[in-house]
Enzyme design. Structure first.
Site, PDB file in Angstrom:
ATOM      1  N   ASP A 132       0.764  -1.199   0.097  1.00  0.00           N
ATOM      2  CA  ASP A 132       0.021   0.289   0.050  1.00  0.00           C
ATOM      3  C   ASP A 132       0.888   1.383  -0.038  1.00  0.00           C
ATOM      4  O   ASP A 132       0.419   2.332   0.421  1.00  0.00           O
ATOM      5  CB  ASP A 132      -0.877  -0.068   1.265  1.00  0.00           C
ATOM      6  CG  ASP A 132      -1.774   1.095   1.358  1.00  0.00           C
ATOM      7  OD1 ASP A 132      -2.323   1.468   0.145  1.00  0.00           O
ATOM      8  OD2 ASP A 132      -2.354   1.439   2.382  1.00  0.00           O
ATOM      9  N   CYS A 186     -21.811  -9.162  -6.738  1.00  0.00           N
ATOM     10  CA  CYS A 186     -22.742  -8.247  -6.047  1.00  0.00           C
ATOM     11  C   CYS A 186     -24.160  -8.238  -6.291  1.00  0.00           C
ATOM     12  O   CYS A 186     -24.957  -7.742  -5.554  1.00  0.00           O
ATOM     13  CB  CYS A 186     -22.070  -6.941  -6.611  1.00  0.00           C
ATOM     14  SG  CYS A 186     -20.533  -6.430  -5.565  1.00  0.00           S
ATOM     15  N   CYS A 189     -27.571  -5.892  -5.677  1.00  0.00           N
ATOM     16  CA  CYS A 189     -27.411  -5.017  -4.283  1.00  0.00           C
ATOM     17  C   CYS A 189     -26.701  -3.696  -4.362  1.00  0.00           C
ATOM     18  O   CYS A 189     -25.656  -3.628  -5.265  1.00  0.00           O
ATOM     19  CB  CYS A 189     -26.321  -5.961  -3.427  1.00  0.00           C
ATOM     20  SG  CYS A 189     -26.258  -5.304  -1.959  1.00  0.00           S
ATOM     21  N   CYS A 212     -15.037  11.173   0.083  1.00  0.00           N
ATOM     22  CA  CYS A 212     -14.920   9.859   1.104  1.00  0.00           C
ATOM     23  C   CYS A 212     -14.640  10.425   2.070  1.00  0.00           C
ATOM     24  O   CYS A 212     -13.630  11.333   2.494  1.00  0.00           O
ATOM     25  CB  CYS A 212     -14.022   8.817   0.585  1.00  0.00           C
ATOM     26  SG  CYS A 212     -13.852   7.585   1.549  1.00  0.00           S
ATOM     27  N   CYS A 239     -13.495   5.210   7.527  1.00  0.00           N
ATOM     28  CA  CYS A 239     -14.788   4.902   7.852  1.00  0.00           C
ATOM     29  C   CYS A 239     -15.007   3.620   7.181  1.00  0.00           C
ATOM     30  O   CYS A 239     -14.534   3.035   6.358  1.00  0.00           O
ATOM     31  CB  CYS A 239     -15.402   6.034   6.850  1.00  0.00           C
ATOM     32  SG  CYS A 239     -17.121   5.540   6.519  1.00  0.00           S
ATOM     33  N   CYS A 242     -19.488   1.447   4.109  1.00  0.00           N
ATOM     34  CA  CYS A 242     -19.877   0.644   2.920  1.00  0.00           C
ATOM     35  C   CYS A 242     -19.452  -0.726   3.129  1.00  0.00           C
ATOM     36  O   CYS A 242     -19.994  -1.762   2.545  1.00  0.00           O
ATOM     37  CB  CYS A 242     -19.022   1.304   1.681  1.00  0.00           C
ATOM     38  SG  CYS A 242     -17.247   1.182   1.729  1.00  0.00           S
TER      39      CYS A 242
END
Length: 308
Positions: A132, A186, A189, A212, A239, A242
C-alpha cells in the site's frame, strides 16, 4: 510428475498460509490493459482530490515489470484484520484496520519472511514486497489472481470472508502457475451506494475519493468542508460504512494476529474522553498505529469538526 513451476507455486502458497495470510493468489506480471483507461478517467475527473501522489508513476501503476526488473509473477496476499472486540458504543469511530499496530510494518515483515523462504527453497529469486505504499494497483492484482472480485464500493470482496483484510504483493522474477479471476457476486445489491452519507460512490464500482470520509479524516490537510457537516456519522479516522453494510461481511471472522489487537484504552474511550484527549494519551494509545499518519493535530481537528 509435478514440474518445478507447480512445485514452487504450491510451496509459496503453503508458506503464505504458515505465515498467517488468509489467502494467496498468483498472476502473470504484465500490463493491466483493462485498468489503464479506468485509472486515466478517474484522475481526469479529479476523484483523487489532494492525493496528488496518485498522479505519479502512471505507467508503473499499470505495469509491474517497470517496478521490478525482470519480474514474471505478482503474488497477491490477503491478511485479515477484522477485530473480535469493538469500540465503546458511545465513542467517535475509528476504522477497524487502525485498531492495532500499523499494518505496513506487520505485513512487510511477513512478506520479507516469505521472500526469504522462497530464496532458501528455490535459490536466487529476485523480488520486492509492496504494502500500500508504492504505485501498485493491489485490488486489481488480487482480483486478477482469483482472491475475490472488486465490489461496487471498490473494495475487494470474497464470499467466505467479506472485505475486512489488507492486500499486499510480492513481485518476483520467477515464473509460476497462474490463477484465474472469480465471478462478481454483488448482483443487484446497492447497499454500499445507498449507505454512503457523502455520496462518494458516484456509480457502481466508482468511488470519488475527494468525497470519501476516509479521505477527509486522513488525507485532507485543509479545513473540513462545511457542506459535509453532520454527514460523518461520528467517524474521526477512516470510515467502514460501505463495508459494514455489505451482506458479504456477515461472514467476517476475527483475525488471529496479536499485533492487530487494539490498545485496551482505545476500546474503552467515550466521546467525552476523545474530546479531552491530550497529546500524551494520543502517543500512548497510538504508539505503533496507522493513526499516527494524521498526527495529533489532525485527529484533534476531526474531533472538533464532529463536536460542532
Amino acid at each position: 510428475m509435478i514440474n518445478n513451476k507447480t512445485k514452487y507455486t504450491q510451496f509459496i502458497k503453503s508458506e503464505a498460509k504458515r505465515l498467517g495470510f488468509l489467502s494467496c493468489g498468483i498472476s502473470k506480471a504484465e500490463f493491466l490493459e483493462v485498468e489503464a483507461p479506468r485509472l486515466e478517467k478517474w484522475l481526469k475527473n479529479n476523484a483523487h482530490g489532494e492525493m496528488r501522489y496518485m498522479e505519479n508513476h502512471f505507467d508503473k501503476r499499470l505495469d509491474p515489470t517497470l517496478l521490478v526488473e525482470g519480474s514474471k509473477s505478482v503474488i497477491s496476499l490477503l491478511l485479515n484484520y477484522y477485530p473480535s472486540e469493538f469500540q465503546n458504543e458511545d465513542s467517535y469511530k475509528l476504522s477497524k484496520y487502525a485498531y492495532g499496530a500499523d499494518y505496513h510494518f506487520v505485513i512487510k515483515d511477513k512478506l520479507k519472511s516469505l521472500l526469504h523462504c522462497i530464496q532458501d527453497e528455490i535459490g536466487e529469486v529476485g523480488g520486492r514486497a509492496f504494502v500500500d505504499s508504492a504505485p501498485v494497483l493491489d485490488k486489481a492484482w488480487a482480483a486478477k489472481s482469483g482472491l475475490g472480485w472488486v465490489g461496487k464500493h471498490s473494495n475487494l470482496l470474497t464470499q467466505k470472508v467479506g472485505s475486512f483484510y489488507f492486500i499486499a504483493e510480492l513481485i518476483i522474477d520467477l515464473e509460476l502457475d497462474y490463477d484465474t479471476p472469480v465471478t462478481d457476486h454483488c448482483g443487484t445489491c446497492t447497499a454500499c451506494i445507498d449507505a454512503c452519507p457523502t455520496k462518494a460512490i458516484t456509480e457502481p464500482f466508482v468511488v470519488d475519493g475527494s468525497k470519501c470520509i476516509s479521505y477527509f479524516t486522513i488525507e485532507l490537510k485543509d479545513n473540513m468542508p462545511s457542506e459535509f457537516k453532520d454527514k460523518f456519522d461520528d467517524w474521526m479516522f477512516g470510515c467502514d460504512i460501505c463495508q459494514d453494510v455489505c451482506p458479504w461481511n456477515r461472514f467476517s471472522k476475527p483475525h488471529n494476529e496479536p499485533l492487530f489487537n487494539a490498545h485496551p484504552e482505545l476500546l474503552d474511550m467515550t466521546k467525552k474522553d476523545w474530546g479531552e484527549i491530550t497529546e500524551d494519551t494520543f502517543k500512548k494509545v497510538f504508539k505503533k498505529s496507522a493513526v499516527k499518519r494524521t498526527k495529533f493535530s489532525g485527529l484533534e481537528r476531526n474531533i472538533k469538526f464532529l463536536k460542532k
